[in-house]
Write an enzyme that holds these catalytic residues in place. Structure first.
Site, short mmCIF file in Angstrom:
data_model
loop_
_atom_site.label_atom_id
_atom_site.label_comp_id
_atom_site.label_asym_id
_atom_site.label_seq_id
_atom_site.Cartn_x
_atom_site.Cartn_y
_atom_site.Cartn_z
N ALA A 163 8.07 -8.94 13.10
CA ALA A 163 7.35 -7.79 13.65
C ALA A 163 7.46 -7.75 15.17
CB ALA A 163 5.89 -7.83 13.22
N LEU A 213 0.83 -1.21 0.00
CA LEU A 213 0.00 0.00 0.00
C LEU A 213 0.87 1.26 0.00
CD1 LEU A 213 -2.69 -1.20 2.58
CD2 LEU A 213 -3.03 -0.84 0.13
N SER A 214 2.18 1.08 0.02
CA SER A 214 3.08 2.25 0.07
C SER A 214 2.89 3.19 -1.11
CB SER A 214 4.54 1.80 0.17
OG SER A 214 4.74 1.16 1.40
N LYS A 250 14.67 -6.78 3.62
CA LYS A 250 14.91 -5.88 4.75
C LYS A 250 16.29 -6.07 5.39
CE LYS A 250 10.25 -4.66 6.17
NZ LYS A 250 9.36 -4.42 7.30
P1 NAP Z 1 6.37 -13.58 10.73
O1 NAP Z 1 7.81 -13.24 10.79
O2 NAP Z 1 5.88 -14.66 9.89
O3 NAP Z 1 5.98 -13.86 12.27
C1 NAP Z 1 4.74 -14.07 12.77
C2 NAP Z 1 4.85 -14.89 14.05
O4 NAP Z 1 3.55 -15.24 14.40
C3 NAP Z 1 5.64 -16.17 13.88
O5 NAP Z 1 6.97 -15.99 14.19
C4 NAP Z 1 4.93 -17.12 14.83
O6 NAP Z 1 5.48 -17.05 16.14
C5 NAP Z 1 3.53 -16.58 14.87
N1 NAP Z 1 2.66 -17.37 13.99
C6 NAP Z 1 2.77 -17.55 12.65
N2 NAP Z 1 1.79 -18.34 12.18
C7 NAP Z 1 1.05 -18.68 13.26
C8 NAP Z 1 -0.10 -19.50 13.46
N3 NAP Z 1 -0.70 -20.13 12.44
N4 NAP Z 1 -0.58 -19.63 14.72
C9 NAP Z 1 0.01 -19.01 15.76
N5 NAP Z 1 1.10 -18.21 15.62
C10 NAP Z 1 1.60 -18.06 14.41
O7 NAP Z 1 5.50 -12.32 10.32
P2 NAP Z 1 5.81 -10.80 10.70
O8 NAP Z 1 6.59 -10.17 9.61
O9 NAP Z 1 6.32 -10.77 12.09
O10 NAP Z 1 4.35 -10.17 10.60
C11 NAP Z 1 3.35 -10.56 11.51
C12 NAP Z 1 2.07 -9.77 11.29
O11 NAP Z 1 2.29 -8.38 11.52
C13 NAP Z 1 1.49 -9.89 9.89
O12 NAP Z 1 0.09 -10.01 10.01
C14 NAP Z 1 1.86 -8.58 9.24
O13 NAP Z 1 0.94 -8.19 8.25
C15 NAP Z 1 1.77 -7.64 10.43
N6 NAP Z 1 2.61 -6.43 10.25
C16 NAP Z 1 1.97 -5.23 10.20
C17 NAP Z 1 2.70 -4.07 10.06
C18 NAP Z 1 1.98 -2.75 10.03
O14 NAP Z 1 2.57 -1.75 9.59
N7 NAP Z 1 0.77 -2.67 10.49
C19 NAP Z 1 4.10 -4.13 9.96
C20 NAP Z 1 4.72 -5.38 10.03
C21 NAP Z 1 3.95 -6.53 10.18
P3 NAP Z 1 5.76 -18.43 16.96
O15 NAP Z 1 6.44 -19.33 15.96
O16 NAP Z 1 6.64 -18.01 18.07
O17 NAP Z 1 4.44 -18.96 17.40
#
Ligand code: NAP
Length: 287
Positions: free
Chosen positions: A144, A30-31, A80
């Protein structure tokens, strides 16, 4: 407009002032919506493009950053970590996170910034009294969650309880905050003394909008707390609905997204986003 880097180099657009977001895939970003609207609002003579960068084009792209027409860029998955070695300097949040999401130019030098952490903190500034010195429960331990940890350290939180499917594997630690990582069967006993809950998992993200890191019968543990979901699609997640049902203060991921974008824009141009207009455009884009 979305380009492959090869197509962008051939296009007329490459010869006029421009900003990018670069990633792979990039179609979901969306940037461009946010930044082009802000450039137009301030009548800045530049365009903002999305570049779908293939790994094989990476070194060629690095060379592009020295061109006069290139004014700055945002970086998203999977690049990143990779750009951190390319820039001449990085800011303090980027140093702590080991990740940059923004490149700016200053005196012909490339400066790497991490504005995700600013984006996370900004909507919380009006609640610092409730958060400072307290405990926060964070669901998820991914990329995140690491930004959230640094943001919470900056806000003066005293304890962070991370909730993970595999707590024994968590590598999140801190010199400034007491950290413990627990399982989905254990976090409930920490809820009473907690001021804020943060969802950093993808649970509840479109199209799986019926999911949440907590069960319905656990929702009352959110009563009158601050509940922050990083997900922005949908804007009102199931987790935030559960929190809302028990009178919690809710913060959605759209505010974080806009505030990280605004910080990048301020670094590049010294000007702020027209917030109302940008929120309206994003809500439309998300349907
Ligand atoms: P990520 O690296 O994939 O990490 C998400 C974490 O959530 C995983 O490390 C895992 O932790 C847990 N997880 C993943 N799938 C799961 C499941 N099915 N059930 C339970 N836990 C689960 O993703 P990320 O980059 O951190 O992003 C996470 C979320 O933040 C996304 O929805 C992204 O869209 C959002 N986000 C939003 C912004 C914003 O500006 N609003 C910015 C960045 C990210 P464990 O393995 O320890 O359980």
């Amino acid at each position: 407009m979305i380009f492959s880097f090869t197509d962008f180099k051939k296009s007329q657009k490459s010869r006029s002032p421009h900003f990018f977001v670069v990633g792979n895939p990039i179609g979901h970003s969306l940037s461009p919506v946010m930044h082009q609207a802000a450039l137009d609002f301030h009548a800045i003579n530049a365009e903002y493009h999305a570049i779908d960068l293939a790994q094989a084009e990476f070194s060629d792209f690095i060379g592009w950053l020295n061109r006069d027409e290139f004014l700055g860029c945002n970086i998203t998955i999977p690049y990143k970590n990779q750009f951190i070695d390319v820039v001449d300097n990085i800011d303090s949040f980027a140093t702590e996170a080991g990740v940059i999401n923004t490149i700016a130019k200053s005196d012909h030098k490339l400066i790497g910034h991490n504005t995700d952490i600013h984006g996370f903190i900004s909507p919380l500034l009006e609640y610092t009294d409730q958060i400072e010195g307290g405990r926060v429960i964070v669901f998820g331990t991914g990329g995140a969650a690491k930004s959230v940890k640094i943001g919470l350290e900056d806000l003066g939180v005293e304890e962070i309880i991370f909730v993970s499917r595999t707590p024994q594997k968590s590598i999140l630690n801190s010199d400034h905050v007491w950290i413990k990582t627990v399982s989905y069967d254990q976090w409930q006993s920490y809820a009473d003394e907690t001021s804020m809950f943060v969802n950093t998992t993808p649970l509840g993200m479109s199209p799986n909008i019926d999911r949440s890191p907590i069960s319905d019968y656990e929702s009352e543990l959110l009563e009158n707390k601050i509940c922050y979901d990083l997900i922005y699609n949908p804007i009102q997640t199931k987790f935030l609905q559960q929190a809302d049902d028990f009178g919690a203060i809710t913060i959605n991921g759209l505010d974080m997204l806009i505030m990280q974008g605004n910080k990048s824009f301020e670094i590049w141009t010294g000007k702020s986003f027209p917030f109302k207009e940008i929120k309206r455009l994003l809500v439309n884009s998300l349907g």
